[in-house]
Design an enzyme around this catalytic site. Structure first.
Site: not given
Length: 144
Positions: A46-48
């Site tokens: 999720g990052h990124f």
């Protein structure tokens, strides 16, 4: 210091163990360790997703874990169920270069002072010799 000895000196485990090897340690003074950053790290989901960057807070955590190893080695102790080192503060944190999958994050810590269970450190994270992040860190040893 290999991963087996690191596991003896830190309570952290996957996915939160952020030190892979210690290259050099001078108890009471300094440590040089590293973290191999791979695309398989869970935080990259999720990052990124389309531009993976290691979160700055995890760079700081990696530095704090290296500082913890240095502190335990300086006291000639290992973690126990009755004692914990809390990450107590960060000052002057700066992020200079993104840390990406494939990087080897070198962690350099120097003890600035230690008094009554409180440790202060100067910390730098480098990739390919370039400064990625720096901070002044503080940890506190507490009995449970």
């Amino acid at each position: 210091m290999d991963i087996i000895e690191i596991l003896e000196h830190l309570p952290h485990r996957y996915p939160f163990l952020l030190v892979d090897r210690v290259l050099e340690i001078e108890p009471g003074k300094s440590i040089h360790a590293y973290k191999n950053v791979t695309i398989n790290e869970p935080f990259f989901v999720g990052h990124f997703p389309h531009h993976p960057v290691m979160p700055g807070v995890l760079i700081m955590e990696a530095l704090a874990q290296a500082a913890g190893i240095l502190s335990f080695k300086s006291m000639d102790e290992k973690p126990s169920p009755d004692t914990v080192f809390y990450f107590a503060g960060i000052d002057e944190a700066r992020f200079k270069k993104p840390v990406m999958p494939g990087d080897q994050l070198h962690l350099h810590i120097e003890i600035e002072r230690q008094m009554r269970g409180v440790w202060k450190y100067k910390a730098e994270a480098r990739v390919d010799g370039q400064l990625a992040a720096s901070a002044k860190l503080m940890c506190a040893k507490r009995d449970l």
